[in-house]
Design a protein around this motif. Structure first.
Motif, PDB file in Angstrom:
ATOM      1  N   THR A  83      42.359  67.839-129.129  1.00 33.81           N
ATOM      2  CA  THR A  83      42.504  68.848-128.071  1.00 33.81           C
ATOM      3  C   THR A  83      43.092  68.236-126.811  1.00 33.81           C
ATOM      4  OG1 THR A  83      40.618  70.106-128.931  1.00 33.81           O
ATOM      5  CG2 THR A  83      41.271  70.532-126.652  1.00 33.81           C
ATOM      6  N   LEU A  84      42.633  67.066-126.432  1.00 33.82           N
ATOM      7  CA  LEU A  84      43.165  66.384-125.250  1.00 33.82           C
ATOM      8  C   LEU A  84      44.639  66.048-125.432  1.00 33.82           C
ATOM      9  CD1 LEU A  84      40.202  63.973-124.372  1.00 33.82           C
ATOM     10  CD2 LEU A  84      40.887  66.041-123.150  1.00 33.82           C
ATOM     11  N   GLN A  85      45.008  65.599-126.635  1.00 34.31           N
ATOM     12  CA  GLN A  85      46.403  65.252-126.903  1.00 34.31           C
ATOM     13  C   GLN A  85      47.298  66.492-126.900  1.00 34.31           C
ATOM     14  OE1 GLN A  85      46.208  63.172-130.652  1.00 34.31           O
ATOM     15  NE2 GLN A  85      45.500  61.260-129.729  1.00 34.31           N
ATOM     16  N   ALA A  86      46.739  67.635-127.302  1.00 34.55           N
ATOM     17  CA  ALA A  86      47.522  68.871-127.382  1.00 34.55           C
ATOM     18  C   ALA A  86      47.628  69.586-126.047  1.00 34.55           C
ATOM     19  CB  ALA A  86      46.907  69.816-128.417  1.00 34.55           C
ATOM     20  N   GLU A  87      46.873  69.132-125.039  1.00 33.31           N
ATOM     21  CA  GLU A  87      46.828  69.842-123.759  1.00 33.31           C
ATOM     22  C   GLU A  87      48.210  69.976-123.126  1.00 33.31           C
ATOM     23  OE1 GLU A  87      45.333  71.862-120.503  1.00 33.31           O
ATOM     24  OE2 GLU A  87      44.392  71.395-122.423  1.00 33.31           O
ATOM     25  N   ALA A  88      49.054  68.948-123.279  1.00 32.00           N
ATOM     26  CA  ALA A  88      50.388  68.983-122.670  1.00 32.00           C
ATOM     27  C   ALA A  88      51.253  70.092-123.250  1.00 32.00           C
ATOM     28  CB  ALA A  88      51.079  67.634-122.853  1.00 32.00           C
ATOM     29  N   TYR A  89      50.894  70.623-124.434  1.00 34.57           N
ATOM     30  CA  TYR A  89      51.697  71.662-125.083  1.00 34.57           C
ATOM     31  C   TYR A  89      50.983  73.010-125.136  1.00 34.57           C
ATOM     32  CZ  TYR A  89      53.634  67.241-126.704  1.00 34.57           C
ATOM     33  OH  TYR A  89      54.141  65.965-126.755  1.00 34.57           O
ATOM     34  N   SER A  90      49.874  73.129-124.422  1.00 34.41           N
ATOM     35  CA  SER A  90      49.059  74.335-124.531  1.00 34.41           C
ATOM     36  C   SER A  90      49.724  75.560-123.914  1.00 34.41           C
ATOM     37  CB  SER A  90      47.686  74.116-123.890  1.00 34.41           C
ATOM     38  OG  SER A  90      47.813  73.840-122.502  1.00 34.41           O
ATOM     39  N   TYR A  91      50.798  75.377-123.143  1.00 36.51           N
ATOM     40  CA  TYR A  91      51.471  76.516-122.522  1.00 36.51           C
ATOM     41  C   TYR A  91      52.785  76.840-123.220  1.00 36.51           C
ATOM     42  CZ  TYR A  91      48.045  75.172-119.125  1.00 36.51           C
ATOM     43  OH  TYR A  91      46.859  74.838-118.530  1.00 36.51           O
ATOM     44  N   TYR A  92      53.016  76.201-124.399  1.00 33.21           N
ATOM     45  CA  TYR A  92      54.213  76.511-125.166  1.00 33.21           C
ATOM     46  C   TYR A  92      54.082  77.930-125.706  1.00 33.21           C
ATOM     47  CZ  TYR A  92      58.308  75.406-127.997  1.00 33.21           C
ATOM     48  OH  TYR A  92      59.566  75.382-128.535  1.00 33.21           O
ATOM     49  N   PRO A  93      55.091  78.790-125.515  1.00 33.39           N
ATOM     50  CA  PRO A  93      54.970  80.210-125.907  1.00 33.39           C
ATOM     51  C   PRO A  93      54.628  80.390-127.381  1.00 33.39           C
ATOM     52  CG  PRO A  93      56.915  79.861-124.544  1.00 33.39           C
ATOM     53  CD  PRO A  93      56.386  78.496-124.878  1.00 33.39           C
ATOM     54  N   LEU A  94      53.682  81.276-127.652  1.00 31.78           N
ATOM     55  CA  LEU A  94      53.261  81.527-129.021  1.00 31.78           C
ATOM     56  C   LEU A  94      54.424  82.012-129.882  1.00 31.78           C
ATOM     57  CD1 LEU A  94      51.119  81.851-131.237  1.00 31.78           C
ATOM     58  CD2 LEU A  94      50.593  84.112-130.273  1.00 31.78           C
ATOM     59  N   TYR A  95      55.301  82.850-129.327  1.00 28.09           N
ATOM     60  CA  TYR A  95      56.391  83.382-130.138  1.00 28.09           C
ATOM     61  C   TYR A  95      57.350  82.265-130.570  1.00 28.09           C
ATOM     62  CZ  TYR A  95      58.605  83.419-125.469  1.00 28.09           C
ATOM     63  OH  TYR A  95      59.056  83.078-124.215  1.00 28.09           O
ATOM     64  N   ASP A  96      57.487  81.211-129.756  1.00 29.93           N
ATOM     65  CA  ASP A  96      58.327  80.084-130.150  1.00 29.93           C
ATOM     66  C   ASP A  96      57.666  79.278-131.265  1.00 29.93           C
ATOM     67  OD1 ASP A  96      60.403  80.620-128.469  1.00 29.93           O
ATOM     68  OD2 ASP A  96      59.788  79.249-126.888  1.00 29.93           O
ATOM     69  N   ILE A  97      56.343  79.132-131.186  1.00 27.56           N
ATOM     70  CA  ILE A  97      55.619  78.417-132.239  1.00 27.56           C
ATOM     71  C   ILE A  97      55.740  79.176-133.555  1.00 27.56           C
ATOM     72  CG2 ILE A  97      53.344  77.634-133.003  1.00 27.56           C
ATOM     73  CD1 ILE A  97      52.580  77.246-130.097  1.00 27.56           C
ATOM     74  N   GLN A  98      55.561  80.496-133.508  1.00 28.18           N
ATOM     75  CA  GLN A  98      55.664  81.308-134.719  1.00 28.18           C
ATOM     76  C   GLN A  98      57.080  81.265-135.297  1.00 28.18           C
ATOM     77  OE1 GLN A  98      54.134  84.901-132.865  1.00 28.18           O
ATOM     78  NE2 GLN A  98      52.289  84.820-134.133  1.00 28.18           N
ATOM     79  N   ALA A  99      58.065  81.220-134.409  1.00 27.85           N
ATOM     80  CA  ALA A  99      59.455  81.199-134.872  1.00 27.85           C
ATOM     81  C   ALA A  99      59.773  79.912-135.630  1.00 27.85           C
ATOM     82  CB  ALA A  99      60.402  81.356-133.681  1.00 27.85           C
ATOM     83  N   GLN A 100      59.097  78.834-135.286  1.00 30.44           N
ATOM     84  CA  GLN A 100      59.356  77.547-135.929  1.00 30.44           C
ATOM     85  C   GLN A 100      58.492  77.325-137.173  1.00 30.44           C
ATOM     86  OE1 GLN A 100      59.607  74.166-133.225  1.00 30.44           O
ATOM     87  NE2 GLN A 100      60.009  75.533-131.514  1.00 30.44           N
ATOM     88  N   SER A 101      57.575  78.247-137.432  1.00 33.63           N
ATOM     89  CA  SER A 101      56.711  78.113-138.600  1.00 33.63           C
ATOM     90  C   SER A 101      57.158  79.069-139.695  1.00 33.63           C
ATOM     91  CB  SER A 101      55.253  78.437-138.212  1.00 33.63           C
ATOM     92  OG  SER A 101      54.447  78.558-139.365  1.00 33.63           O
ATOM     93  N   PRO A 102      57.160  78.617-140.946  1.00 35.13           N
ATOM     94  CA  PRO A 102      57.532  79.523-142.044  1.00 35.13           C
ATOM     95  C   PRO A 102      56.530  80.659-142.221  1.00 35.13           C
ATOM     96  CG  PRO A 102      56.680  77.428-142.899  1.00 35.13           C
ATOM     97  CD  PRO A 102      56.881  77.248-141.434  1.00 35.13           C
ATOM     98  N   LEU A 103      55.318  80.513-141.647  1.00 32.17           N
ATOM     99  CA  LEU A 103      54.311  81.570-141.761  1.00 32.17           C
ATOM    100  C   LEU A 103      54.552  82.722-140.794  1.00 32.17           C
ATOM    101  CD1 LEU A 103      51.079  79.386-142.110  1.00 32.17           C
ATOM    102  CD2 LEU A 103      52.372  80.531-143.926  1.00 32.17           C
ATOM    103  N   LYS A 104      55.375  82.482-139.762  1.00 30.11           N
ATOM    104  CA  LYS A 104      55.693  83.506-138.753  1.00 30.11           C
ATOM    105  C   LYS A 104      54.423  84.165-138.202  1.00 30.11           C
ATOM    106  CE  LYS A 104      59.993  82.617-139.458  1.00 30.11           C
ATOM    107  NZ  LYS A 104      60.727  81.774-138.504  1.00 30.11           N
TER     108      LYS A 104
END
Length: 292
Positions: free
Chosen positions: A229-250
């Motif tokens: 969780t601490l390591q992921a904190e720097a990316y916690s504001y990355y837009p969800l729609y961008d994360i979904q777009a990069q995942s095959p699960l959408k």
């Protein structure tokens, strides 16, 4: 002495480089630091194309004009979020070679432990200065205005409560009252997102989390999750729609949501009842806090 002991006065008697967005909080922090220390330059992070600042989408020419007005050089890097820390560290090293001993930022709400800026400054061999740390948001805005600084809104986020007609507005005490009446914190921002000094409104994000228990004991699993969780904190504001777009699960990336609400509801309801603000009273109200 704790690691936070000198954050508010970190620039006193030292040469420093300031993380600068051109916004009001970074400007006020720079001003306060310059009263007690010596500025050697400004660090400004740009988007990948180098056409806009990473924080507010401002043209580099505008920030360059601000820097020239106070006689300071600007250290810039065009970067993605993935390479943000690496490029930020390169600029810190450059500033250190020019004599900087401290990094100054305009953060108000960063946590006492796990602070991103504290970690990168330690890795760079610098100290951290945050003149605005733990200041009340409204007090910060009013102090900025009272010192004679003039801020004009040049970007707005329509999804966070702002409107197109806010563009071009000058930040005054009257405008601050208007923002408050609209339910907008004029200095609201997440705790450790680099350079969001002029963003206003609610910051809410849904973050997909994957947990693998493996052969961990419960205690080992909790410690592992805390570290991740601490390591992921720097990316916690990355837009969800961008994360979904990069995942095959959408859209099927996750199917359960846990909501964390840091709201002292019980105390607030009790205060409302005691104040007699309404024609009814709330009694025998209890609230159970559950931590997942």
């Amino acid at each position: 002495m704790t690691e936070t002991a000198d954050w508010k006065n970190g620039a006193r008697g030292h040469k420093f480089v300031a993380s600068f967005s051109g916004g009001k909080d970074s400007t006020l922090a720079l001003y306060k630091a310059m009263q007690v220390g010596e500025a050697v330059g400004l660090i400004v992070m740009l988007e990948e194309e180098g056409q806009r600042s990473r924080s507010h989408g401002m043209p580099p020419e505008l920030i360059q004009a601000q820097a020239e007005a106070i006689g300071l050089p600007v250290y810039t890097a065009a970067t993605s979020w993935a390479d943000y820390e690496k490029n930020f560290m390169i600029l810190l090293a450059t500033a250190k070679s020019e004599g900087a001993e401290v990094l100054v930022t305009g953060d108000l709400d960063v946590p006492a432990h796990g602070c991103w800026h504290n970690r990168v400054t330690q890795n760079a061999g610098l100290k951290l200065g945050m003149p605005l740390w733990e200041m009340d948001h409204l007090e910060t805005v009013r102090q900025f205005i009272d010192l004679g600084f003039v801020t004009m809104l040049v970007t707005v986020n329509l999804s966070l409560g702002m409107r197109e007609d806010d563009l071009g507005r000058v930040l005054t005490h009257e405008y601050v009252e208007e923002l408050l009446a609209r339910g907008i914190d004029p200095s609201g921002r997440p705790s450790d997102l680099a350079g969001v000094e002029k963003m206003v409104g609610l910051f809410i994000n849904t973050i997909p989390v994957r947990v693998k228990s493996g052969s961990f004991s419960f205690l080992e699993l909790v410690r592992h999750l805390q570290q991740e969780t601490l390591q992921a904190e720097a990316y916690s504001y990355y837009p969800l729609y961008d994360i979904q777009a990069q995942s095959p699960l959408k859209q099927a990336l996750f199917d359960h949501i846990i909501v964390f609400e840091n709201v002292p509801a019980q105390r607030e309801i009790e205060n409302v009842s005691q104040a007699g603000s309404f024609d009814f009273a709330v009694e025998d109200f209890t609230m159970e806090e559950v931590t997942f």
